[in-house]
Design a protein around this motif. Structure first.
Motif, PDB file in Angstrom:
ATOM      1  N   MET A   1     -22.042   7.814 -19.510  1.00 20.23           N
ATOM      2  CA  MET A   1     -22.029   6.376 -19.619  1.00 20.23           C
ATOM      3  C   MET A   1     -20.589   5.920 -19.835  1.00 20.23           C
ATOM      4  O   MET A   1     -19.887   6.455 -20.669  1.00 20.23           O
ATOM      5  N   ARG A   2     -20.185   4.939 -19.080  1.00 19.08           N
ATOM      6  CA  ARG A   2     -18.837   4.430 -19.237  1.00 19.08           C
ATOM      7  C   ARG A   2     -18.706   3.698 -20.561  1.00 19.08           C
ATOM      8  O   ARG A   2     -19.650   3.065 -21.024  1.00 19.08           O
ATOM      9  N   ASN A   3     -17.507   3.734 -21.123  1.00 16.66           N
ATOM     10  CA  ASN A   3     -17.270   3.112 -22.417  1.00 16.66           C
ATOM     11  C   ASN A   3     -17.538   1.607 -22.402  1.00 16.66           C
ATOM     12  O   ASN A   3     -18.031   1.054 -23.370  1.00 16.66           O
ATOM     13  N   HIS A   4     -17.225   0.914 -21.304  1.00 12.31           N
ATOM     14  CA  HIS A   4     -17.415  -0.538 -21.266  1.00 12.31           C
ATOM     15  C   HIS A   4     -18.894  -0.932 -21.173  1.00 12.31           C
ATOM     16  O   HIS A   4     -19.229  -2.095 -21.261  1.00 12.31           O
ATOM     17  N   ARG A   5     -19.784   0.040 -20.999  1.00 18.97           N
ATOM     18  CA  ARG A   5     -21.223  -0.229 -20.979  1.00 18.97           C
ATOM     19  C   ARG A   5     -21.936   0.404 -22.172  1.00 18.97           C
ATOM     20  O   ARG A   5     -23.147   0.288 -22.294  1.00 18.97           O
ATOM     21  N   LYS A   6     -21.194   1.052 -23.014  1.00 15.58           N
ATOM     22  CA  LYS A   6     -21.770   1.720 -24.179  1.00 15.58           C
ATOM     23  C   LYS A   6     -22.280   0.670 -25.172  1.00 15.58           C
ATOM     24  O   LYS A   6     -21.567  -0.284 -25.497  1.00 15.58           O
ATOM     25  N   PRO A   7     -23.522   0.810 -25.632  1.00 12.92           N
ATOM     26  CA  PRO A   7     -24.048  -0.146 -26.607  1.00 12.92           C
ATOM     27  C   PRO A   7     -23.167  -0.208 -27.856  1.00 12.92           C
ATOM     28  O   PRO A   7     -22.540   0.782 -28.242  1.00 12.92           O
ATOM     29  N   LEU A   8     -23.136  -1.375 -28.462  1.00 11.19           N
ATOM     30  CA  LEU A   8     -22.346  -1.546 -29.674  1.00 11.19           C
ATOM     31  C   LEU A   8     -22.953  -0.724 -30.812  1.00 11.19           C
ATOM     32  O   LEU A   8     -24.179  -0.639 -30.951  1.00 11.19           O
ATOM     33  N   SER A   9     -22.090  -0.152 -31.607  1.00 10.71           N
ATOM     34  CA  SER A   9     -22.539   0.596 -32.784  1.00 10.71           C
ATOM     35  C   SER A   9     -22.961  -0.391 -33.871  1.00 10.71           C
ATOM     36  O   SER A   9     -22.688  -1.598 -33.781  1.00 10.71           O
ATOM     37  N   GLN A  10     -23.600   0.123 -34.901  1.00 12.81           N
ATOM     38  CA  GLN A  10     -24.021  -0.730 -36.012  1.00 12.81           C
ATOM     39  C   GLN A  10     -22.817  -1.410 -36.657  1.00 12.81           C
ATOM     40  O   GLN A  10     -22.868  -2.604 -36.966  1.00 12.81           O
ATOM     41  N   SER A  11     -21.729  -0.691 -36.832  1.00 13.47           N
ATOM     42  CA  SER A  11     -20.542  -1.302 -37.455  1.00 13.47           C
ATOM     43  C   SER A  11     -19.930  -2.368 -36.546  1.00 13.47           C
ATOM     44  O   SER A  11     -19.454  -3.399 -37.021  1.00 13.47           O
ATOM     45  N   GLU A  12     -19.966  -2.160 -35.227  1.00 17.25           N
ATOM     46  CA  GLU A  12     -19.454  -3.170 -34.298  1.00 17.25           C
ATOM     47  C   GLU A  12     -20.351  -4.407 -34.291  1.00 17.25           C
ATOM     48  O   GLU A  12     -19.857  -5.536 -34.216  1.00 17.25           O
ATOM     49  N   LEU A  13     -21.661  -4.208 -34.395  1.00 16.47           N
ATOM     50  CA  LEU A  13     -22.577  -5.345 -34.489  1.00 16.47           C
ATOM     51  C   LEU A  13     -22.318  -6.142 -35.765  1.00 16.47           C
ATOM     52  O   LEU A  13     -22.378  -7.378 -35.765  1.00 16.47           O
ATOM     53  N   GLU A  14     -22.002  -5.454 -36.850  1.00 15.71           N
ATOM     54  CA  GLU A  14     -21.698  -6.137 -38.105  1.00 15.71           C
ATOM     55  C   GLU A  14     -20.407  -6.947 -37.997  1.00 15.71           C
ATOM     56  O   GLU A  14     -20.320  -8.057 -38.519  1.00 15.71           O
ATOM     57  N   ILE A  15     -19.401  -6.411 -37.310  1.00 16.53           N
ATOM     58  CA  ILE A  15     -18.147  -7.143 -37.091  1.00 16.53           C
ATOM     59  C   ILE A  15     -18.428  -8.392 -36.266  1.00 16.53           C
ATOM     60  O   ILE A  15     -17.983  -9.502 -36.600  1.00 16.53           O
ATOM     61  N   LEU A  16     -19.179  -8.238 -35.191  1.00 16.16           N
ATOM     62  CA  LEU A  16     -19.535  -9.357 -34.327  1.00 16.16           C
ATOM     63  C   LEU A  16     -20.341 -10.398 -35.101  1.00 16.16           C
ATOM     64  O   LEU A  16     -20.082 -11.600 -35.014  1.00 16.16           O
ATOM     65  N   ASP A  17     -21.300  -9.948 -35.889  1.00 18.42           N
ATOM     66  CA  ASP A  17     -22.123 -10.838 -36.685  1.00 18.42           C
ATOM     67  C   ASP A  17     -21.267 -11.634 -37.666  1.00 18.42           C
ATOM     68  O   ASP A  17     -21.481 -12.835 -37.864  1.00 18.42           O
ATOM     69  N   ASP A  18     -20.289 -10.976 -38.275  1.00 19.70           N
ATOM     70  CA  ASP A  18     -19.397 -11.655 -39.220  1.00 19.70           C
ATOM     71  C   ASP A  18     -18.624 -12.770 -38.525  1.00 19.70           C
ATOM     72  O   ASP A  18     -18.506 -13.871 -39.044  1.00 19.70           O
ATOM     73  N   TYR A  19     -18.097 -12.493 -37.341  1.00 16.38           N
ATOM     74  CA  TYR A  19     -17.409 -13.540 -36.577  1.00 16.38           C
ATOM     75  C   TYR A  19     -18.363 -14.705 -36.301  1.00 16.38           C
ATOM     76  O   TYR A  19     -18.040 -15.862 -36.545  1.00 16.38           O
ATOM     77  N   LEU A  20     -19.548 -14.395 -35.786  1.00 16.38           N
ATOM     78  CA  LEU A  20     -20.492 -15.434 -35.385  1.00 16.38           C
ATOM     79  C   LEU A  20     -20.957 -16.279 -36.556  1.00 16.38           C
ATOM     80  O   LEU A  20     -21.158 -17.497 -36.417  1.00 16.38           O
TER      81      LEU A  20
END
Length: 169
Positions: A1-20
């Motif tokens: 799987m290419r990196n640009h299609r790799k699902p976000l990790s839990q920590s990345e989802l938390e970072i995104l959630d914090d921004y949102l």
């Protein structure tokens, strides 16, 4: 799987959630609504480009007037996470994989999916003419009813809430 299609990790989802959660006037207030938003864009028969929707979810001021992205690096991180999730959802839908929605538990430990459905409705507004035709189609339109019911289940306007008839024994 290419990196640009790799699902976000839990920590990345938390970072995104914090921004949102800190962005004011965004159509998505958390990662659950964001996933619904991205899913609607991904299932739309007409392509939606990230450049079209990124600004809608990326206002630069927080609730207290501070800048969300104090550094260009923060803005780039946010954009990369958004686009990678977009690519991941599109890859799931174009393959034999199943896209499992990101649902967050409420204070009771339940996952009602209301935010996901609200995000989906916001995402469908990007190509409202296509979605209107889909919803007006007798064969296809009924598949969106559960999403609409979830989106408006707790609406402030009682006339928009779905009418659910209870069946008693």
């Amino acid at each position: 799987m290419r990196n640009h299609r790799k699902p976000l990790s839990q920590s990345e989802l938390e970072i995104l959630d914090d921004y949102l959660r800190h962005v004011k006037r965004s159509v998505v207030s958390n990662v659950e609504a964001f996933d619904g938003f991205i899913t609607a864009l991904a299932v739309c028969p007409e392509l939606n480009q990230p450049s079209e929707f990124l600004e809608v979810i990326q206002y630069y001021e927080s609730f207290d007037g501070e800048l969300i992205f104090e550094k260009n690096r923060d803005s780039q991180e946010f954009s990369c996470l958004v686009i990678r999730h977009w690519n991941s959802v599109k890859a799931d839908l174009m393959s034999e994989n199943i896209h499992i929605p990101i649902l967050t538990a409420n204070e009771d430990g339940k996952t009602p999916a209301n935010d996901w459905a609200i995000g989906f409705i916001h995402g469908s507004r990007f190509r409202s003419d296509i979605w209107r035709k889909f919803m007006d189609d007798d064969e296809c339109g009924s598949s969106i009813i559960p999403i609409l019911a979830l989106a408006f289940e707790h609406d402030e306007d009682p006339d928009l809430r779905p009418y659910l008839e209870t069946i008693s024994n």
